[in-house]
Design a protein around this motif. Structure first.
Motif, mmCIF file in Angstrom:
data_model
loop_
_atom_site.group_PDB
_atom_site.id
_atom_site.type_symbol
_atom_site.label_atom_id
_atom_site.label_comp_id
_atom_site.label_asym_id
_atom_site.label_seq_id
_atom_site.Cartn_x
_atom_site.Cartn_y
_atom_site.Cartn_z
ATOM 1 N N PRO A 449 0.927 -1.221 -0.698
ATOM 2 C CA PRO A 449 0.012 -0.222 -0.517
ATOM 3 C C PRO A 449 0.888 1.227 -0.082
ATOM 4 N N ASP A 450 2.196 1.550 0.717
ATOM 5 C CA ASP A 450 3.071 2.584 0.541
ATOM 6 C C ASP A 450 3.279 3.064 -0.341
ATOM 7 N N ARG A 472 -5.787 2.488 -6.645
ATOM 8 C CA ARG A 472 -5.324 2.948 -5.547
ATOM 9 C C ARG A 472 -6.300 3.808 -4.697
ATOM 10 N N VAL A 473 -6.442 5.088 -5.109
ATOM 11 C CA VAL A 473 -7.321 6.351 -4.285
ATOM 12 C C VAL A 473 -8.282 5.252 -3.767
ATOM 13 N N ALA A 474 -9.182 4.088 -4.228
ATOM 14 C CA ALA A 474 -10.646 3.593 -3.444
ATOM 15 C C ALA A 474 -9.571 2.792 -1.980
ATOM 16 N N GLN A 475 -8.671 2.171 -2.553
ATOM 17 C CA GLN A 475 -8.171 1.406 -1.183
ATOM 18 C C GLN A 475 -7.510 2.560 -0.203
ATOM 19 N N GLY A 476 -7.585 3.433 -0.735
ATOM 20 C CA GLY A 476 -6.596 4.340 0.202
ATOM 21 C C GLY A 476 -5.089 5.228 -0.052
ATOM 22 N N ARG A 477 -4.707 4.956 -1.216
ATOM 23 C CA ARG A 477 -3.263 4.391 -1.732
ATOM 24 C C ARG A 477 -2.845 6.136 -2.280
ATOM 25 N N THR A 478 -1.782 7.382 -1.639
ATOM 26 C CA THR A 478 -1.894 8.526 -2.477
ATOM 27 C C THR A 478 -0.727 9.085 -2.851
ATOM 28 N N ASN A 480 0.474 8.639 -5.586
ATOM 29 C CA ASN A 480 0.780 8.586 -7.163
ATOM 30 C C ASN A 480 0.994 9.561 -8.090
ATOM 31 N N LYS A 505 -8.117 16.674 -3.257
ATOM 32 C CA LYS A 505 -7.569 15.685 -2.008
ATOM 33 C C LYS A 505 -6.969 15.367 -1.725
ATOM 34 N N CYS A 507 -4.605 12.932 -3.687
ATOM 35 C CA CYS A 507 -4.726 11.543 -3.634
ATOM 36 C C CYS A 507 -3.299 11.654 -4.700
#
Length: 597
Positions: A449-450, A472-478, A480, A505, A507
């Motif tokens: 995730p990171d 990735r945004v839906a999975q909380g991964r920022t 990007n 936001k 993200c």
């Protein structure tokens, strides 16, 4: 056919390697040799140890990758545990098809040739490297190589004394016979092969899902030279699932006008139904064709009548021609000395099969229907990067399609079959269904995730990255970072509002290059260099993955060059070390590309 069996195995992405392989099959039959022609992945590879004589015809796809229909063979043949005597009873020859403007020119053929030698095979001939960039195309290398090949093969397997070589002007028997039915059967329909919600397994080429088209919207401004569409399909009940980086394959159809013109020129009745029977017992009927089938279905859904014909088309057409003047011209086009003239007539202006048949009306009108499947290749499915995530758009699948249209010296503009067909469909006028299925693409995103991801997607190359960012945004991964390039901010900046919202936001980090908005053209590779410190920090210190998608011509090389200069300037690496660093990223799958011509 007598027993000496020649085996021709091909790995083909666009059909050229398959066409050359089928040409080999025909030339073998003319020399009274038994010959099987198969895609590498449809051949049981463990049987290779028993094959006395094998010709491999391999294209190189993308950035040095094997074509899709030889990927399983490729994995097997490079197994480390294969003994070095595995193929000691096999004579072989390798014919490669590539494009010398790419860095990994004919990489697959070169690597395969070396591997077959390592496994104990004996090379009948040096490797042949056909080059798309040559003025006469791959044939410039293939023709002389084939002459040498047949010399070697006939030394091993001479033509039996009581037979002779079948001369080039005499047609070989057709692969199939068409048996016309007196009455139209009840099931003579294109719907037969489609996947229904009850079908076993996910949709595939043989059982595509007929997806309702929901929207078909132009996303380039009115002043932009190119028509680019965002198209959305409803995949409810299809059993289709996909992840970022996957591709959708779409099976297009010929236009009604072209189908009508083709039937007219060949004197075919579109409503006539037939069954198909192979002449040879080991030749299967095309699985995509229903039995019985209508001529309308064959021409609209199967025969690629708007493709640019290959030389083999002219060879067979010359054999079938009953008109002296037309036959003479066709024989010239199919001869080795006529290749320059054929290139001028056909390849350079991108003249289609249908247009050629219209230029040779007496020949076209006398083509026996049995030969249609020998003469005209099947329509190939087209692959598109999926531009949406199921996490953001459940039960929906979106693609970004650049409609291919360009002018040559011919009066009619040249049009891409699939993109033009898709652009012509209007769900606002009534239900529209498109045959499609999904398969894994060339991009795989990190599980952790990171881990940050850097994505470089100029033009329609941004499509797979929209799917990745949504996922990735839906999975909380920022982490990007997107480098996007186009011509004008107000004409072809795809998903501008969406990117800006994600930026607000926190993200997404968005970096843009609008090439035509200033005197000096600015591309994504310039932005990569400008942001060298950030790129180096992400790759070297944070273990980022780097992705590149878009046009294959010069952009991948320009981006790779920009990266190596960043490694030198920011990482203090020497030129060779910077190149090695990039190669290491590629090996670790931290540098991935998906490009198209």
């Amino acid at each position: 056919m007598p027993s000496p069996q020649l085996l021709v195995l091909f790995g083909s992405q666009t059909g050229t390697a398959q066409d050359v392989s089928e040409r080999l099959g025909r030339e073998a039959r003319r020399r009274r040799l038994g010959c099987r022609v198969q895609a590498l992945d449809s051949y049981p590879v463990v049987n290779l140890i028993n094959e006395p004589l094998v010709i491999f015809v391999c294209a190189t796809a993308g950035q040095g990758d094997p074509p899709d229909n030889m990927k399983n063979f490729w994995k097997f043949i490079f197994r480390k545990n294969l003994p070095s005597t595995s193929l000691c009873r096999m004579d072989f020859a390798v014919l490669g098809l590539g494009d010398s403007s790419y860095a990994k020119y004919n990489f697959v053929a070169k690597k395969l040739h070396r591997r077959l030698l390592q496994l104990g095979g004996s090379a009948l001939l040096p490797l042949c490297l056909g080059d798309d960039q040559h003025e006469l195309g791959p044939d410039a290398a293939v023709d002389p190589w084939l002459r040498d090949l047949w010399e070697k093969v006939l030394e091993l397997y001479p033509v039996p004394q009581d037979l002779s070589v079948i001369p080039p002007g005499v047609p070989l028997p057709s692969k199939f016979t068409l048996h016309f039915l007196q009455e139209a059967p009840t099931m003579c329909s294109e719907e037969q092969g489609a996947a229904s919600p009850d079908s076993q397994g996910p949709p595939s080429e043989l059982q595509p899902f007929l997806a309702p088209m929901v929207t078909n919207q132009r996303v380039t401004g009115p002043l932009h030279f190119q028509d680019v569409r965002l198209i959305e399909f409803d995949i409810t009940g299809s059993g289709i699932s996909f992840a970022a980086g996957d591709v959708v394959l779409i099976q297009p159809s010929n236009s009604a006008a072209h189908v009508q013109q083709f039937c007219q020129v060949l004197g075919l009745n579109p409503d006539q139904c037939f069954t198909l029977q192979p002449r040879e017992p080991d030749v299967p009927c095309p699985l995509r064709l229903p039995q019985p089938c209508s001529m309308q279905h064959l021409v609209s859904q199967y025969l690629d009548i708007t493709s640019v014909p290959r030389r083999s088309f002219f060879e067979l057409l010359a054999c079938l021609s009953v008109h002296e003047v037309e036959r003479e011209k066709l024989l010239e086009f199919s001869s080795a000395r006529g290749q320059e003239e054929l290139h001028e007539y056909c390849s350079r202006p991108r003249r289609t099969i249908l247009e050629v048949l219209c230029d040779f009306p007496h020949t076209a009108g006398a083509i026996p229907p049995d030969y249609l499947l020998d003469l005209i290749p099947p329509i190939r499915p087209r692959a598109f990067s999926i531009a949406s995530s199921l996490l953001a758009y459940p039960s929906r699948l979106q693609i970004l399609v650049a409609v291919v249209q360009y002018q040559t010296r011919l009066k009619e503009p040249r049009r891409g079959l699939c993109s033009s067909w898709l652009a012509s469909l209007d769900p606002g006028r009534g239900p529209v269904r498109v045959p499609l299925w999904v398969q894994p693409g060339g991009l795989a995103f990190p599980e952790t995730p990171d881990t940050p991801v850097i994505m470089v997607g100029p033009g329609t190359g941004v499509a797979p990255f929209r799917a990745a960012i949504q996922e990735r945004v839906a999975q909380g991964r920022t982490g990007n970072i997107l480098f996007f390039g186009c011509r004008w901010r107000d004409q072809d900046f795809y998903w501008e509002a969406e990117w800006q919202d994600l930026e607000r936001k926190g993200c997404l980090t968005l970096v843009t290059a609008f090439s035509r908005e200033q005197e000096r053209k600015v591309y994504v590779q310039h932005r990569l260099r400008e942001l060298g410190p950030l790129v180096w920090e992400l790759l070297d210190r944070q273990g980022a993955f780097f992705y590149l998608a878009g046009n294959a011509k010069s952009m991948p090389a320009d981006v790779s060059e920009a990266l190596t200069s960043v490694f030198q300037e920011e990482g203090g690496l020497s030129g060779p070390d910077a190149g090695a660093y990039l190669a290491r990223l590629q090996r670790m799958l931290r540098f991935q590309t998906e490009t198209w011509a």
